[in-house]
Write an enzyme that holds these catalytic residues in place. Structure first.
Site, PDB file in Angstrom:
ATOM      1  N   CYS A  38       0.848  -1.195   0.000  1.00 30.09           N
ATOM      2  CA  CYS A  38       0.000   0.000   0.000  1.00 30.09           C
ATOM      3  C   CYS A  38       0.884   1.245   0.000  1.00 30.09           C
ATOM      4  O   CYS A  38       2.056   1.191   0.361  1.00 30.09           O
ATOM      5  CB  CYS A  38      -0.838  -0.073   1.272  1.00 30.09           C
ATOM      6  N   SER A  40       0.915   3.533   2.056  1.00 30.73           N
ATOM      7  CA  SER A  40       1.425   3.802   3.408  1.00 30.73           C
ATOM      8  C   SER A  40       2.744   3.054   3.651  1.00 30.73           C
ATOM      9  O   SER A  40       3.576   3.513   4.424  1.00 30.73           O
ATOM     10  CB  SER A  40       0.417   3.380   4.475  1.00 30.73           C
ATOM     11  N   HIS A  43       5.088   5.404   2.030  1.00 30.92           N
ATOM     12  CA  HIS A  43       5.324   6.568   2.909  1.00 30.92           C
ATOM     13  C   HIS A  43       6.347   6.182   3.987  1.00 30.92           C
ATOM     14  O   HIS A  43       7.262   6.937   4.289  1.00 30.92           O
ATOM     15  CB  HIS A  43       4.043   7.005   3.628  1.00 30.92           C
ATOM     16  N   HIS A  60       1.199  -4.211   5.857  1.00 31.77           N
ATOM     17  CA  HIS A  60       0.089  -4.148   6.817  1.00 31.77           C
ATOM     18  C   HIS A  60      -1.220  -4.545   6.146  1.00 31.77           C
ATOM     19  O   HIS A  60      -2.286  -4.124   6.555  1.00 31.77           O
ATOM     20  CB  HIS A  60      -0.013  -2.719   7.392  1.00 31.77           C
ATOM     21  N   CYS A 168      -6.296  -3.447   4.506  1.00 31.62           N
ATOM     22  CA  CYS A 168      -6.187  -1.985   4.492  1.00 31.62           C
ATOM     23  C   CYS A 168      -6.960  -1.345   3.341  1.00 31.62           C
ATOM     24  O   CYS A 168      -7.936  -0.659   3.559  1.00 31.62           O
ATOM     25  CB  CYS A 168      -4.728  -1.534   4.453  1.00 31.62           C
TER      26      CYS A 168
HETATM   27  N1  APR Z   1      -4.560  14.187  -9.123  1.00 31.26           N
HETATM   28  C1  APR Z   1      -5.249  13.034  -9.312  1.00 31.26           C
HETATM   29  N2  APR Z   1      -4.716  11.824  -9.087  1.00 31.26           N
HETATM   30  C2  APR Z   1      -3.435  11.749  -8.697  1.00 31.26           C
HETATM   31  C3  APR Z   1      -2.652  12.919  -8.493  1.00 31.26           C
HETATM   32  C4  APR Z   1      -3.267  14.177  -8.731  1.00 31.26           C
HETATM   33  N3  APR Z   1      -2.631  15.323  -8.581  1.00 31.26           N
HETATM   34  N4  APR Z   1      -1.435  12.524  -8.071  1.00 31.26           N
HETATM   35  C5  APR Z   1      -1.465  11.174  -7.996  1.00 31.26           C
HETATM   36  N5  APR Z   1      -2.660  10.697  -8.388  1.00 31.26           N
HETATM   37  C6  APR Z   1      -3.139   9.321  -8.419  1.00 31.26           C
HETATM   38  C7  APR Z   1      -2.140   8.273  -8.861  1.00 31.26           C
HETATM   39  O1  APR Z   1      -2.069   8.170 -10.274  1.00 31.26           O
HETATM   40  C8  APR Z   1      -2.695   7.010  -8.207  1.00 31.26           C
HETATM   41  O2  APR Z   1      -3.604   6.345  -9.070  1.00 31.26           O
HETATM   42  O3  APR Z   1      -3.474   8.947  -7.087  1.00 31.26           O
HETATM   43  C9  APR Z   1      -3.449   7.516  -6.980  1.00 31.26           C
HETATM   44  C10 APR Z   1      -2.795   7.119  -5.652  1.00 31.26           C
HETATM   45  O4  APR Z   1      -2.918   5.755  -5.520  1.00 31.26           O
HETATM   46  P1  APR Z   1      -1.802   4.761  -4.939  1.00 31.26           P
HETATM   47  O5  APR Z   1      -0.471   5.284  -5.281  1.00 31.26           O
HETATM   48  O6  APR Z   1      -2.196   3.379  -5.367  1.00 31.26           O
HETATM   49  O7  APR Z   1      -1.973   4.918  -3.355  1.00 31.26           O
HETATM   50  P2  APR Z   1      -3.024   4.180  -2.384  1.00 31.26           P
HETATM   51  O8  APR Z   1      -2.430   2.935  -1.858  1.00 31.26           O
HETATM   52  O9  APR Z   1      -4.349   4.139  -3.053  1.00 31.26           O
HETATM   53  O10 APR Z   1      -3.076   5.206  -1.162  1.00 31.26           O
HETATM   54  C11 APR Z   1      -3.634   6.511  -1.331  1.00 31.26           C
HETATM   55  O11 APR Z   1      -4.478   6.680   0.910  1.00 31.26           O
HETATM   56  O12 APR Z   1      -4.322   5.324   2.770  1.00 31.26           O
HETATM   57  C12 APR Z   1      -3.787   6.416   2.110  1.00 31.26           C
HETATM   58  O13 APR Z   1      -1.463   6.383   2.740  1.00 31.26           O
HETATM   59  C13 APR Z   1      -2.355   6.209   1.679  1.00 31.26           C
HETATM   60  O14 APR Z   1      -1.983   8.528   1.253  1.00 31.26           O
HETATM   61  C14 APR Z   1      -2.220   7.271   0.644  1.00 31.26           C
HETATM   62  C15 APR Z   1      -3.586   7.268  -0.020  1.00 31.26           C
HETATM   63 ZN    ZN Z   2      -2.479   0.773   3.822  1.00 33.41          ZN
END
Ligand code: APR
Ligand code: ZN
Ligand code: ZN
Length: 368
Positions: A38, A40, A43, A60, A168
């Site tokens: 994920c 996180s 991060h 997690h 998660c």
């Molecule tokens: N505008 C729109 N979409 C965006 C932008 C933006 N400016 N920047 C990034 N993205 C998109 C990415 O292309 C991606 O599809 O946001 C999505 C983020 O998804 P993931 O990287 O898969 O992250 P994810 O595991 O979904 O977590 C998202 O939720 O739980 C929290 O810590 C986690 O902060 C994180 C968030």
């Molecule tokens: Zn998570």
């Protein structure tokens, strides 16, 4: 057992042979079958998570089979399939006793966030040095020793390589809709950021009966996936364009609910700016420590709500079985969320994919 260990931020994880102690009272040994990776985890890998101190076993979002139980464990037995929940509540404080386990902030929970048992110790060690599992889970490993309170038993027959996502991403996304925003039938929803978590906000909105679901992402591939999962409209986000205005162009007056699912303060502002009077914005993404969220004061004054959530307000014992039922009855899609499956030895590729924004979820197969 083997585990993916982060020795220092921003350096490749190392697959190490880790020593595991026997479970103590109230603890359970889980043989992990699969774990999602994920954002996180990413991060944490970037050193952006205050409560995570290396060396740590990341991960997690895991599911597996109970291998051994410690004294006093009554809720699960050897052979039971389980999902490891995101948080390990104490079960005794006022919040826990009223069922509000997500708000437990007891010493036990704080230890849990740091990957320690209530007495401050850990069951994992590397060359005699203690090793903590991320948020008490540490699922990028062959084995996890967790407190019974952090486990949810699931039905046999649900593939563990899919059930792990309920640890998660799925619970957070769907929970943000059902528990936090409490989206109503017939409403309009915008989801900004359609990755592993955001796609589940889309699914949650569909399950809740929203009739307009706008998916926004910088990648068209994510919009295609979102459409498969129930989005009615896709907006490709391009730098320099006013996204809130584009949303308002599609839903005049603004949407009923907006979700930010990336972790960027300026996107929370956009999400908020796209809601109608009386609308609700939920920040699902986790922003960097010290970040500040600025929203238009006049808009907030007009009866809008801006909410935060850790993990979608889930009560694991209630919500994980509920999600499994939704999956079984065909209303929750899990297969489509998995973009690739990798063995533990290739775990670093999952982090690279996340960093590049490729695919929805990588699931690490811990039995290969
Ligand atoms: N505008 C729109 N979409 C965006 C932008 C933006 N400016 N920047 C990034 N993205 C998109 C990415 O292309 C991606 O599809 O946001 C999505 C983020 O998804 P993931 O990287 O898969 O992250 P994810 O595991 O979904 O977590 C998202 O939720 O739980 C929290 O810590 C986690 O902060 C994180 C968030
Ligand atoms: Zn998570
Ligand atoms: Zn508690």
């Amino acid at each position: 057992m083997r585990a993916a260990v982060m020795h220092e931020p921003n350096r490749p994880l190392v697959i190490e042979e880790v020593d595991v102690e026997s479970p103590k009272a109230g603890e359970v040994v889980v043989e992990l079958a699969a774990s999602g990776v994920c954002r996180s985890d990413l991060h944490a890998w970037h050193g952006r998570t205050a409560f995570i101190t290396p060396p740590v076993v990341l991960g997690h979002e895991g599911a597996g089979i109970v291998a051994e139980v410690g004294p006093g464990v009554t809720g699960v037995a050897k052979g039971d399939p389980v999902v490891i929940a995101l948080y390990g509540p104490c079960g005794q404080c006022g919040e826990c006793r009223t069922g509000d386990v997500t708000r437990c902030w007891s010493e036990t929970r704080v230890h849990n966030m740091h990957g320690r048992m209530p007495d401050g110790t850990t069951r994992l060690s590397l060359g005699g040095r203690p090793l903590t599992p991320m948020v008490g889970a540490g699922t990028l490993a062959e084995i996890a020793v967790v407190r019974e309170a952090q486990l949810v038993k699931i039905d046999r027959g649900i593939p563990l390589g899919l059930a792990c996502l309920a640890g998660c991403g799925v619970t957070t996304g769907v929970g943000a809709v059902l528990n936090v925003a409490q989206v109503r039938v017939g409403s309009s929803v915008v989801v900004i950021g359609c990755g592993g978590v955001g796609l589940n906000v889309v699914q949650g909105a569909r399950i809740a009966g929203a009739t307009r679901i706008l998916a926004c992402d910088t990648q068209s591939e994510k919009l295609d996936l979102a459409a498969d999962l129930g989005a009615t409209d896709g907006l490709l986000v391009r730098e320099g364009e006013d996204l809130a205005e584009a949303i308002r162009g599609l839903v005049p007056g603004g949407v009923d609910y907006a979700f930010e699912v990336i972790g960027r303060p300026e996107v929370v502002r956009t999400a908020f700016a796209s809601t109608r009077i009386g609308g609700t914005t939920v920040m699902v993404g986790s922003p960097a420590p010290g970040s500040e969220i600025a929203v238009d004061g006049r808009m907030l004054f007009s009866d809008r709500r801006l909410l935060g959530t850790t993990g979608g307000g889930n009560i694991p014992a209630r919500d994980i079985p509920r999600l499994m039922q939704l999956y079984r009855t065909g209303r929750l899609e899990l297969e489509r969320l998995v973009s690739q499956r990798l063995p533990l030895a290739r775990v670093n590729e999952a982090f690279t994919a996340l960093e590049r924004g490729e695919g929805a979820r990588t699931v690490i197969d811990l039995r290969s």
